[in-house]
Design a protein around this motif. Sequence first.
Motif, PDB file in Angstrom:
ATOM      1  N   ARG A  26       0.836  -1.209   0.000  1.00 22.66           N
ATOM      2  CA  ARG A  26       0.000   0.000   0.000  1.00 22.66           C
ATOM      3  C   ARG A  26       0.866   1.252   0.000  1.00 22.66           C
ATOM      4  N   ILE A  27       1.829   1.274   0.876  1.00 20.35           N
ATOM      5  CA  ILE A  27       2.680   2.464   0.975  1.00 20.35           C
ATOM      6  C   ILE A  27       3.478   2.662  -0.308  1.00 20.35           C
ATOM      7  N   SER A  28       3.940   1.581  -0.865  1.00 16.24           N
ATOM      8  CA  SER A  28       4.672   1.686  -2.129  1.00 16.24           C
ATOM      9  C   SER A  28       3.783   2.310  -3.193  1.00 16.24           C
ATOM     10  N   LEU A  29       2.533   1.902  -3.202  1.00 14.15           N
ATOM     11  CA  LEU A  29       1.587   2.453  -4.169  1.00 14.15           C
ATOM     12  C   LEU A  29       1.318   3.926  -3.904  1.00 14.15           C
ATOM     13  N   ILE A  30       1.227   4.242  -2.622  1.00 20.21           N
ATOM     14  CA  ILE A  30       1.021   5.650  -2.267  1.00 20.21           C
ATOM     15  C   ILE A  30       2.163   6.478  -2.835  1.00 20.21           C
ATOM     16  N   LYS A  31       3.354   6.024  -2.590  1.00 21.20           N
ATOM     17  CA  LYS A  31       4.534   6.756  -3.046  1.00 21.20           C
ATOM     18  C   LYS A  31       4.581   6.834  -4.575  1.00 21.20           C
ATOM     19  N   ALA A  32       4.243   5.737  -5.202  1.00 20.55           N
ATOM     20  CA  ALA A  32       4.254   5.709  -6.666  1.00 20.55           C
ATOM     21  C   ALA A  32       3.240   6.701  -7.221  1.00 20.55           C
ATOM     22  N   ALA A  33       2.059   6.663  -6.658  1.00 20.10           N
ATOM     23  CA  ALA A  33       0.984   7.531  -7.140  1.00 20.10           C
ATOM     24  C   ALA A  33       1.329   8.993  -6.901  1.00 20.10           C
ATOM     25  N   GLN A  34       1.947   9.257  -5.767  1.00 23.65           N
ATOM     26  CA  GLN A  34       2.309  10.643  -5.468  1.00 23.65           C
ATOM     27  C   GLN A  34       3.270  11.199  -6.502  1.00 23.65           C
ATOM     28  N   GLN A  35       4.148  10.345  -6.985  1.00 20.82           N
ATOM     29  CA  GLN A  35       5.091  10.802  -8.001  1.00 20.82           C
ATOM     30  C   GLN A  35       4.373  11.184  -9.288  1.00 20.82           C
ATOM     31  N   LEU A  36       3.187  10.679  -9.421  1.00 20.56           N
ATOM     32  CA  LEU A  36       2.407  11.014 -10.611  1.00 20.56           C
ATOM     33  C   LEU A  36       1.494  12.198 -10.342  1.00 20.56           C
ATOM     34  N   GLY A  37       1.648  12.793  -9.183  1.00 19.24           N
ATOM     35  CA  GLY A  37       0.864  13.974  -8.879  1.00 19.24           C
ATOM     36  C   GLY A  37      -0.537  13.664  -8.395  1.00 19.24           C
ATOM     37  N   ILE A  38      -0.738  12.453  -7.921  1.00 14.99           N
ATOM     38  CA  ILE A  38      -2.054  12.080  -7.402  1.00 14.99           C
ATOM     39  C   ILE A  38      -2.102  12.375  -5.904  1.00 14.99           C
ATOM     40  N   SER A  39      -3.171  13.001  -5.457  1.00 13.15           N
ATOM     41  CA  SER A  39      -3.260  13.402  -4.051  1.00 13.15           C
ATOM     42  C   SER A  39      -3.613  12.220  -3.160  1.00 13.15           C
ATOM     43  N   LEU A  40      -3.326  12.367  -1.884  1.00 11.38           N
ATOM     44  CA  LEU A  40      -3.637  11.306  -0.931  1.00 11.38           C
ATOM     45  C   LEU A  40      -5.128  11.016  -0.912  1.00 11.38           C
ATOM     46  N   ASP A  41      -5.923  12.027  -1.082  1.00  9.76           N
ATOM     47  CA  ASP A  41      -7.365  11.833  -1.103  1.00  9.76           C
ATOM     48  C   ASP A  41      -7.780  10.930  -2.256  1.00  9.76           C
TER      49      ASP A  41
END
Lengths: 146, 146
Positions: A51-66
Motif C-alpha cells: 500500500r505504501i509503495s503504491l502511495i509513493k508511486a501515485a504521489q510521483q504522478l501527482g495524485i493526491s492522498l485523497d
Amino acid sequence: MSIDAELSVGQVAKRCGINISAIHFYEQKGLISGWRNNGNQRRYTRDVIRRISLIKAAQQLGISLDDIKHAFAALPNERTATKEDWAELSNVWNKSLTLRIAQMQKLKDSLEGCIGCGCLSMKNCPLYNPNDILVEQGPGPVLLNK
Amino acid sequence: MSIDAELSVGQVAKRCGINISAIHFYEQKGLISGWRNNGNQRRYTRDVIRRISLIKAAQQLGISLDDIKHAFAALPNERTATKEDWAELSNVWNKSLTLRIAQMQKLKDSLEGCIGCGCLSMKNCPLYNPNDILVEQGPGPVLLNK
DNA sequence: TTAATACCTCAAGCTAACTTGAGGTAAAGC
DNA sequence: GCTTTACCTCAAGTTAGCTTGAGGTATTAA
C-alpha cells in the motif's frame, strides 16, 4: 524482533524508506490500517508495504492522498487483500497511468511544435489557447475516477 | 482597453484562466516580469502568456515553481524572448518530459506485472523493493537539471 | 463629473502533506 | 534489573502555492 508475520512501525518505515511520522499520518488519514499489541504499539501485516509503495508511486504522478484513498476503496479493510483485490486496483490505476502518459506525450508534442517555431502569429498556438491542453475537463485534473 | 501591445493583469489573468493574485504571486517569485504605468499598475508584453502557460503545463507534470524558475533562466529578463530563446528552453523541457514519460511507462509496466500477479512470494516484487522504482537518485525527483 | 470597475499593497489565512518536540510508556539487550 | 532504544499521543510548526480581506488609488463608462 517480533514474529515474521507482523511488522512494527519502525520496520515498515525502514522498509519503505519513509519516516515513522508519515506512517502515523497515513494511518490517521485512513490510507493504511493495522492493529495494536498489548503495549499499544502499532502492528501491520506485510500488506501495508505494498500500500505504501503504491502511495509513493501515485504521489510521483501527482495524485493526491485523497484520490489515492478513493482508489484504495477497492481494497478490503478487514481482511488482507487478495490477488484479485490488487488486480482490480491495478486495473484502475493502469487506466489513469495510460491516460496520463498520453497527456504528457501530447504536451511534449505541443511544446516541440509550438515553442520551437517561435509562434509569431500566435493564432493557432496551443500555448496561447491554454484551455486546449492545460485545463482538463472539470475542476482540476481527473486522474482517478472517484 | 490599453494599446494592443501591452496587457494589464486583468487581461493576462483572463487570458490564462488564473487569478490576478496568482500573477502577483508569480511576479513576486520572479517567474514573470513587466513594468508599471503612470498609475503604478502592472503592464506586460504578450510574452507573459506563454510563460504562464508553460508554468501551468509544467505544474501538471509535478514540477515545482522553483524548478520552473530555474528553467526560465534560459530566457532573457530584459528583452522579449526570441524564437531561439524559446527553442533553447523547449529543448531542456523536452528532455525532462521524455525522461518523465519513460519513468511513468516503467512504473506502469511494474504495476501491471507486479500487482496483477498477486506477488505471493514477494521476493522479486519491485513494489517490495521500493528503492528500485520509486526512490530516484538523490533527494527528491530530479526533473530539470538546475 | 460621478459612479463603477480595476488595480495597488500588505498581512493573514488556507490546504496538503508531513515533521518536530514535549512528556511519557514499552520492549529488548546485557 | 537496568539501560537503551523504540513507541505512544497531542499540539504546534513547516513549505508550497496560492487566496482573501482591508484600506486605498486609478481608470473607464455614462
